[in-house]
Design a protein around this motif. Structure first.
Motif, PDB file in Angstrom:
ATOM      1  N   UNK A  85      13.949   7.001  37.613  1.00 37.93           N
ATOM      2  CA  UNK A  85      13.134   5.816  37.293  1.00 37.93           C
ATOM      3  C   UNK A  85      11.712   6.291  36.982  1.00 37.93           C
ATOM      4  N   UNK A  86      11.312   6.285  35.721  1.00 38.80           N
ATOM      5  CA  UNK A  86       9.958   6.720  35.391  1.00 38.80           C
ATOM      6  C   UNK A  86       8.908   5.920  36.182  1.00 38.80           C
ATOM      7  N   UNK A  87       7.953   6.628  36.753  1.00 38.93           N
ATOM      8  CA  UNK A  87       6.891   5.965  37.530  1.00 38.93           C
ATOM      9  C   UNK A  87       7.179   5.924  39.014  1.00 38.93           C
ATOM     10  N   UNK A  93       1.683   6.670  46.154  1.00 36.67           N
ATOM     11  CA  UNK A  93       0.684   5.600  46.325  1.00 36.67           C
ATOM     12  C   UNK A  93      -0.176   5.375  45.097  1.00 36.67           C
ATOM     13  N   UNK A  94       0.186   5.998  43.970  1.00 32.15           N
ATOM     14  CA  UNK A  94      -0.580   5.817  42.731  1.00 32.15           C
ATOM     15  C   UNK A  94       0.089   4.699  41.926  1.00 32.15           C
ATOM     16  N   UNK A 103       2.923   1.990  37.320  1.00 32.20           N
ATOM     17  CA  UNK A 103       3.211   0.823  36.472  1.00 32.20           C
ATOM     18  C   UNK A 103       3.045   1.207  34.996  1.00 32.20           C
ATOM     19  N   UNK A 104       1.932   1.919  34.693  1.00 36.09           N
ATOM     20  CA  UNK A 104       1.675   2.325  33.304  1.00 36.09           C
ATOM     21  C   UNK A 104       2.790   3.230  32.789  1.00 36.09           C
ATOM     22  N   UNK A 148       7.313   3.922  29.150  1.00 36.29           N
ATOM     23  CA  UNK A 148       8.688   4.413  28.969  1.00 36.29           C
ATOM     24  C   UNK A 148       9.633   3.297  28.536  1.00 36.29           C
ATOM     25  N   UNK A 149       9.438   2.091  29.114  1.00 33.43           N
ATOM     26  CA  UNK A 149      10.281   0.945  28.708  1.00 33.43           C
ATOM     27  C   UNK A 149      10.023   0.611  27.239  1.00 33.43           C
ATOM     28  N   UNK A 150       8.736   0.552  26.864  1.00 31.66           N
ATOM     29  CA  UNK A 150       8.360   0.184  25.496  1.00 31.66           C
ATOM     30  C   UNK A 150       8.943   1.163  24.468  1.00 31.66           C
ATOM     31  N   UNK A 151       8.654   2.466  24.680  1.00 30.56           N
ATOM     32  CA  UNK A 151       9.104   3.441  23.679  1.00 30.56           C
ATOM     33  C   UNK A 151      10.613   3.677  23.749  1.00 30.56           C
TER      34      UNK A 151
END
Lengths: 279, 300
Positions: free
Chosen positions: A192-194, A201-202, A207-208, A213-216
């Motif tokens: 799961x990216x992120x 804790x970042x 989220x970014x 990753x979802x968008x591209x």
């Protein structure tokens, strides 16, 4: 009777000459030692070097080299300190002097983060049958060496062994429990990216990373679905893969940073609050 | 009776010799033991220790010890050694001050002048340095040729016009001439790259400017990326995907203009690198030659 006396009489001057000369060297050593106590390290080294220069018989070689090493160590000139502790070791006249110079050498190596070097010295002492009765002391410094090389689990084990130092053992345990797993962060980010960023804790970064990753990922898959293979390859290669691999590297970087921060905080705490012996 | 008296006298004589022996021993012990007490701070011992420190390259301590010695005995050689010590620890301000104190009558006076010139060079005070170099050259002293060598070499580091090559190389020996001739040619004809040419080349063929400035990887990347985005823009326009086409056009234009600007910057960076490498080479040469100062036998 007189013949015997003559022999004794012949020896007296030689003995006294030696005693007087030793006295002046002893005085010089004491003078240098006082300067060391007063933390006038530069002057102390000068006076010790002066004594070495005039001590042609090398009577004070061990003491002077050891004290010069200590002066450099106090002045945080660890490379010079190691050099003089090694010289002290070469000039050691008995096991006790040898042990003292070796331990100081190991402690200085801990401070200059030459942990492999320190480990080598301490292991050599542990294997030496002459110092079996010093095992606790050697292990104590081995524990410190592990702490300085960020091996908190090993440090905990060594300090808790036969109750070597419970305060340090507890501290190592608490640091070790707080440390993040680099492997977990890395492999969870593969799935799961992120996730690795969330784990450390970042959250914003996580989220970014997930969003990009979802968008591209969507754009790449959509291109292939719409039979625009070239677009799919370009977007997939130049954008999606870039963000996907970046997400994994980022997760690893955060773990390393956080762990380093935890280690440094623990060492800073020890420096300021620990009342026991420190390297 | 007589025999008894004779034996008694002989015994008394032996006793007398025995006590005289003890007395003499005491006298000799006290005198020799006093001699054996090391006076660490006698002028001679201070000097011996300072010499040891100086040869051990522990210059800061050597300076302190030499200064102590000078409080007992004035000595030009020691003043000179102090100055050399300051110079060795790169405290050129104090070195200059010390070299200036060397008297004209001192056997090390000439050496102090050339060492002073070296310190002035390292202090980077050009006006004073060149004036002083000329002073030594004109004095026709033992080290005039050395002063001329250091002066000519250091001129390579300035942006002033150099003299004719033959005049420039005149003071150097054959081996030095080879190196200095190379430096001279590089200074007078530097292999700079023109920013304008780099820009024009990149305008005609994206990335060509970077290849001209020997930045091959950047040049190839710029060429490929600009080409790729141009192609993508073109095909998208062709297939009426105008939104995507404009995005790729913007990206392509960005890469194209960025590459032109980057090529000009690359030429400037290339030239700065040429200058830097040249200056470093000259400085290293001077350092290797120890600034054309003599070698001393203080530590033999």
């Amino acid at each position: 009777m007189i013949f015997v006396n003559k022999k004794i009489l012949a020896l007296i001057p030689l003995l006294l000459i030696n005693v007087f000369s030793q006295n002046s060297k002893q005085q010089q050593y004491e003078y240098a030692y006082n300067l060391y106590v007063q933390e006038k390290f530069f002057d102390a080294i000068t006076e010790l070097k002066r004594l070495q220069f005039f001590d042609k018989e090398n009577t004070f070689s061990f003491q002077t080299n050891l004290l010069i090493g200590k002066c450099y160590k106090k002045g945080a000139k660890f490379d010079d300190a190691v050099k003089y502790f090694t010289l002290a070791e070469i000039n050691a006249k008995n096991d006790s002097e040898y042990f003292e110079s070796q331990i100081l050498n190991a402690r200085t190596n801990i401070l200059r983060r030459a942990n492999k070097q320190s480990e080598r010295i301490l292991n050599k002492l542990l294997d030496d049958s002459r110092f079996i009765f010093k095992t606790r002391e050697i292990k104590y410094w081995a524990g410190w060496n592990f702490m300085f090389s960020n091996q908190w689990q090993k440090a905990y084990q060594i300090f808790s062994e036969a109750g070597l130092d419970t305060t340090l053992a507890n501290l190592c345990k608490s640091v070790d429990d707080k440390l993040y797993s680099e492997k977990f962060a890395k492999y969870s980010s593969y799935l799961i990216p992120g996730f690795g960023q969330f784990y450390t804790g970042e959250y914003i970064s996580g989220v970014l990373s997930l969003g990009w990753n979802i968008l591209f990922g969507y754009l790449t898959i959509n291109s292939f679905v719409e039979e625009r293979a070239f677009d799919g390859i370009i977007i997939g290669n130049l954008l999606w893969l870039r963000f996907y691999s970046g997400n994994i590297q980022n997760a690893e970087k955060f773990v390393i940073q956080k762990n380093l921060q935890l280690s440094n905080n623990a060492l800073e705490y020890l420096q300021k609050n620990f009342s026991g012996e420190k390297p | 009776m007589n025999i008894f008296n004779f034996k008694k006298i002989a015994s008394l004589k032996r006793m007398l010799f025995f006590f005289m022996g003890i007395f003499l021993q005491i006298v000799s012990i006290s005198s020799t033991s006093l001699c054996q007490q090391i006076n660490f701070h006698s002028p001679q011992n201070i000097k011996s220790f300072a010499d040891f420190l100086f040869c051990d390259k522990d210059y800061l301590r050597a300076i302190y010890e030499y200064e102590k010695y000078l409080s007992f005995i004035d000595d030009d050689t020691i003043q000179f050694k102090i100055a050399i010590s300051y110079s060795s620890i790169n405290d050129q301000i104090d070195a200059v001050e010390k070299f200036k104190t060397i008297k004209i009558t001192s056997p090390l006076y000439e050496e102090s002048k050339i060492e002073l010139l070296k310190s002035l060079y390292l202090l980077n005070v050009n006006s004073q340095y060149f004036t002083y170099a000329d002073e030594i050259i004109e004095s026709k002293s033992r080290y005039s040729i050395n002063a001329e060598k250091i002066k000519n070499t250091s001129r390579l580091l300035l942006n002033h016009e150099l003299p004719d090559k033959q005049i420039f190389l005149f003071p150097f020996d054959e081996n030095e001439k080879k190196t200095l001739s190379n430096f001279y040619d590089r200074k007078t004809n530097p292999s700079y790259k023109s920013g304008i040419i780099a820009g024009i080349l990149s305008t005609i063929i994206p990335g060509a400017g970077k290849i001209y400035t020997k930045d091959y990887s950047d040049g190839i990347t710029a060429f490929l990326l600009t080409g790729l985005f141009t192609y993508l823009a073109y095909t998208n326009f062709e297939h009426n995907h105008s939104e995507r086409a404009w995005i790729f056009t913007a990206a392509g234009v960005g890469f194209y203009t960025g590459n032109i600007y980057g090529s000009i910057a690359s030429a400037q960076i290339f030239n700065a690198k040429i200058n830097f490498e040249f200056d470093e080479g000259v400085k290293l040469f001077l350092q290797e030659k120890n600034y054309f100062t003599p070698v001393y036998d203080f530590c033999k």
